[in-house]
Motif scaffolding. Sequence first.
Motif, PDB file in Angstrom:
ATOM      1  N   SER A 178      49.067  72.978  69.181  1.00 46.59           N
ATOM      2  CA  SER A 178      48.525  72.060  68.245  1.00 46.59           C
ATOM      3  C   SER A 178      46.869  72.032  68.585  1.00 46.59           C
ATOM      4  CB  SER A 178      48.719  70.686  68.604  1.00 46.59           C
ATOM      5  OG  SER A 178      48.782  70.107  69.690  1.00 46.59           O
ATOM      6  N   LEU A 179      46.431  72.022  69.891  1.00 39.94           N
ATOM      7  CA  LEU A 179      45.223  72.157  70.176  1.00 39.94           C
ATOM      8  C   LEU A 179      44.563  73.426  69.804  1.00 39.94           C
ATOM      9  CD1 LEU A 179      42.991  71.309  72.082  1.00 39.94           C
ATOM     10  CD2 LEU A 179      43.690  72.451  73.906  1.00 39.94           C
ATOM     11  N   ARG A 180      45.182  74.456  69.891  1.00 35.50           N
ATOM     12  CA  ARG A 180      44.670  75.617  69.285  1.00 35.50           C
ATOM     13  C   ARG A 180      44.739  75.795  67.941  1.00 35.50           C
ATOM     14  NH1 ARG A 180      43.311  79.439  72.419  1.00 35.50           N
ATOM     15  NH2 ARG A 180      43.975  79.516  74.622  1.00 35.50           N
ATOM     16  N   ALA A 181      45.564  75.148  66.983  1.00 36.66           N
ATOM     17  CA  ALA A 181      45.537  75.087  65.673  1.00 36.66           C
ATOM     18  C   ALA A 181      44.225  74.313  65.071  1.00 36.66           C
ATOM     19  CB  ALA A 181      46.915  74.533  65.145  1.00 36.66           C
ATOM     20  N   ILE A 182      44.210  73.270  65.888  1.00 40.65           N
ATOM     21  CA  ILE A 182      42.795  72.498  65.638  1.00 40.65           C
ATOM     22  C   ILE A 182      41.574  72.964  65.803  1.00 40.65           C
ATOM     23  CG2 ILE A 182      41.511  70.415  66.084  1.00 40.65           C
ATOM     24  CD1 ILE A 182      44.287  69.047  66.714  1.00 40.65           C
ATOM     25  N   LEU A 183      41.295  73.606  67.052  1.00 41.65           N
ATOM     26  CA  LEU A 183      40.077  74.120  67.385  1.00 41.65           C
ATOM     27  C   LEU A 183      39.767  75.604  66.641  1.00 41.65           C
ATOM     28  CD1 LEU A 183      40.011  73.381  71.092  1.00 41.65           C
ATOM     29  CD2 LEU A 183      38.822  72.200  69.299  1.00 41.65           C
ATOM     30  N   GLY A 184      40.744  76.336  66.431  1.00 43.62           N
ATOM     31  CA  GLY A 184      40.592  77.619  65.622  1.00 43.62           C
ATOM     32  C   GLY A 184      39.817  78.671  66.727  1.00 43.62           C
ATOM     33  N   GLU A 185      38.740  79.451  65.946  1.00 41.93           N
ATOM     34  CA  GLU A 185      37.827  80.118  66.669  1.00 41.93           C
ATOM     35  C   GLU A 185      37.087  79.439  67.851  1.00 41.93           C
ATOM     36  OE1 GLU A 185      34.162  80.068  63.631  1.00 41.93           O
ATOM     37  OE2 GLU A 185      35.562  81.973  63.602  1.00 41.93           O
ATOM     38  N   GLN A 186      37.104  78.019  67.826  1.00 38.08           N
ATOM     39  CA  GLN A 186      36.214  77.391  68.926  1.00 38.08           C
ATOM     40  C   GLN A 186      37.094  77.178  70.038  1.00 38.08           C
ATOM     41  OE1 GLN A 186      35.228  74.324  66.018  1.00 38.08           O
ATOM     42  NE2 GLN A 186      33.176  74.503  66.522  1.00 38.08           N
ATOM     43  N   ALA A 187      38.480  77.699  69.896  1.00 34.48           N
ATOM     44  CA  ALA A 187      39.152  77.441  71.211  1.00 34.48           C
ATOM     45  C   ALA A 187      39.022  78.507  72.194  1.00 34.48           C
ATOM     46  CB  ALA A 187      40.766  77.559  70.899  1.00 34.48           C
ATOM     47  N   GLY A 188      38.846  77.986  73.523  1.00 38.49           N
ATOM     48  CA  GLY A 188      38.696  78.961  74.941  1.00 38.49           C
ATOM     49  C   GLY A 188      39.885  78.947  75.439  1.00 38.49           C
ATOM     50  N   HIS A 189      39.799  79.086  76.730  1.00 40.39           N
ATOM     51  CA  HIS A 189      41.121  79.089  77.651  1.00 40.39           C
ATOM     52  C   HIS A 189      41.693  77.865  77.666  1.00 40.39           C
ATOM     53  CE1 HIS A 189      43.330  79.550  81.253  1.00 40.39           C
ATOM     54  NE2 HIS A 189      42.797  78.318  81.737  1.00 40.39           N
ATOM     55  N   SER A 190      42.796  77.485  77.451  1.00 43.12           N
ATOM     56  CA  SER A 190      43.747  76.385  77.454  1.00 43.12           C
ATOM     57  C   SER A 190      44.823  76.680  78.229  1.00 43.12           C
ATOM     58  CB  SER A 190      43.914  75.756  76.233  1.00 43.12           C
ATOM     59  OG  SER A 190      44.627  76.562  75.441  1.00 43.12           O
ATOM     60  N   SER A 191      45.470  75.522  78.927  1.00 41.55           N
ATOM     61  CA  SER A 191      46.694  75.530  79.719  1.00 41.55           C
ATOM     62  C   SER A 191      47.297  74.458  79.811  1.00 41.55           C
ATOM     63  CB  SER A 191      46.793  76.398  80.924  1.00 41.55           C
ATOM     64  OG  SER A 191      45.869  75.912  81.921  1.00 41.55           O
ATOM     65  N   VAL A 192      48.631  74.118  80.110  1.00 37.52           N
ATOM     66  CA  VAL A 192      49.263  72.845  79.973  1.00 37.52           C
ATOM     67  C   VAL A 192      50.089  72.784  81.382  1.00 37.52           C
ATOM     68  CG1 VAL A 192      50.937  71.284  79.143  1.00 37.52           C
ATOM     69  CG2 VAL A 192      49.057  72.440  77.796  1.00 37.52           C
ATOM     70  N   HIS A 193      50.150  72.081  82.332  1.00 34.20           N
ATOM     71  CA  HIS A 193      50.918  71.973  83.537  1.00 34.20           C
ATOM     72  C   HIS A 193      51.805  70.756  83.675  1.00 34.20           C
ATOM     73  CE1 HIS A 193      48.252  75.321  85.034  1.00 34.20           C
ATOM     74  NE2 HIS A 193      47.092  74.591  84.555  1.00 34.20           N
ATOM     75  N   ILE A 194      52.762  71.019  83.895  1.00 30.64           N
ATOM     76  CA  ILE A 194      53.949  69.766  83.859  1.00 30.64           C
ATOM     77  C   ILE A 194      54.564  69.886  85.226  1.00 30.64           C
ATOM     78  CG2 ILE A 194      55.722  68.665  82.821  1.00 30.64           C
ATOM     79  CD1 ILE A 194      55.257  70.298  80.288  1.00 30.64           C
ATOM     80  N   ASP A 195      54.332  68.968  86.124  1.00 27.84           N
ATOM     81  CA  ASP A 195      54.949  68.688  87.391  1.00 27.84           C
ATOM     82  C   ASP A 195      56.092  67.510  87.421  1.00 27.84           C
ATOM     83  OD1 ASP A 195      54.276  70.990  88.608  1.00 27.84           O
ATOM     84  OD2 ASP A 195      52.482  69.986  89.663  1.00 27.84           O
TER      85      ASP A 195
END
Length: 403
Positions: free
Chosen positions: A283-300
């Motif tokens: 969802s994050l990448r879909a919203i930001l489009g070309e403005q999206a940089g590095h992103s990651s999700v960590h779950i512990d």
Amino acid sequence: MRAKTGVWLIGACGNVGAVTVAGARAIARGLAGRTGLVTELKEVRGLPLPAVEDLVFGGHEVSGRTLWESARDFGRRAGVLTDRLLEPLKEDLDAIQADVRPGLPQRPVRTIGGSPRAAAGPRAAVEAVQEDVRAFRDRHGLADVVVVNVATTEPLPEARPEWGSLTRMRGALEDDRAEVFPPSMLYAYAALDAGFPYVNFTPSTGSSVPALDELARARGTVHAGRDGKTGETLVKTTLAPLFAFRNLKVLAWEGYNMLGNPDGEALREPRTRESKAVSKDRSLRAILGEQAGHSSVHIDFVPSLDDWKVAFDYIHFEGFLGARMAMQFTWQGCDSALAAPLVLDLARLSALAHARREKGALDFLACVFKDPYGVDVHSFTEQFDLLRAWVTRTTKESQARSA
């Protein structure tokens, strides 16, 4: 007498299932308010929705726990369902327990004082689920039954060519090819094939594949999903449009999540965790489009947190003249208390959509999900506009029919 609507919960005695049932019965008995229910917003509650008081519950469960045991244990651990609230509901929960049936086995299956339904081929499993739900409908004289998956997340399966068309999927079912059908898909197939609405509140595969949308349309019913948006992703999809609308470049968006309940424990398995992380990041990448940089999700998995999930997010972004800035937020919420009212909303809205003879994926429910069916819209505001538009259209049509 008003017609009643059934809600059949897959994972009925898990945390979300127990809080959903206990919460609905507490509302019905005047012991709790309606905060958190989207269907109780002024702009929505005018719809001819099934009343919370008229919802009848049943479901499948593999753990061997009862609703009463699960609700009481959850309340003492999380501090949300107090003994004072639960004691007047014991008779209700015990009566509903009579409509909880053994669920389909998952591999591996962990049982607590009981056992799941004996392992069977996909075709027999679908028939058994349909028999359970139809019997529940007939026993209570229900107008409809909405099947909602609130079970623990499954590992992410490899995509199968049989998922692409209903003809191929039916062939695999007739041939009893178990490798084609994760349990969530068997439940979805069973519900839709029998003409019942199906909602996938989990990241599991469920009805997310084209063949099952085709089945829903063929049977004249509806489905929605997937992965309820209750915490960090809810904040992300509300906040991310800010950066897009202001043309601020997101250099990095790091999310770190901690959860201590059984869902969190299941996410220790890499393929299960992957199914959750993928839906949270998409969802994050879909919203930001070309403005999206590095992103990651960590779950512990952090056992001491139990149902109180915590998320830390760090956003590094670039503005005018290359100025680099940052934003951070922390979210903490009771996972099941965030999810339960949405389960009630989804059941009520899906039942109304089915009564209106809508078919296929309910795209207007996108605001509830991380990875919504039927629409590629991820901004929470834009998703909520879809719901508003459907409410307006439905209200006008209802008024025209009653005029």
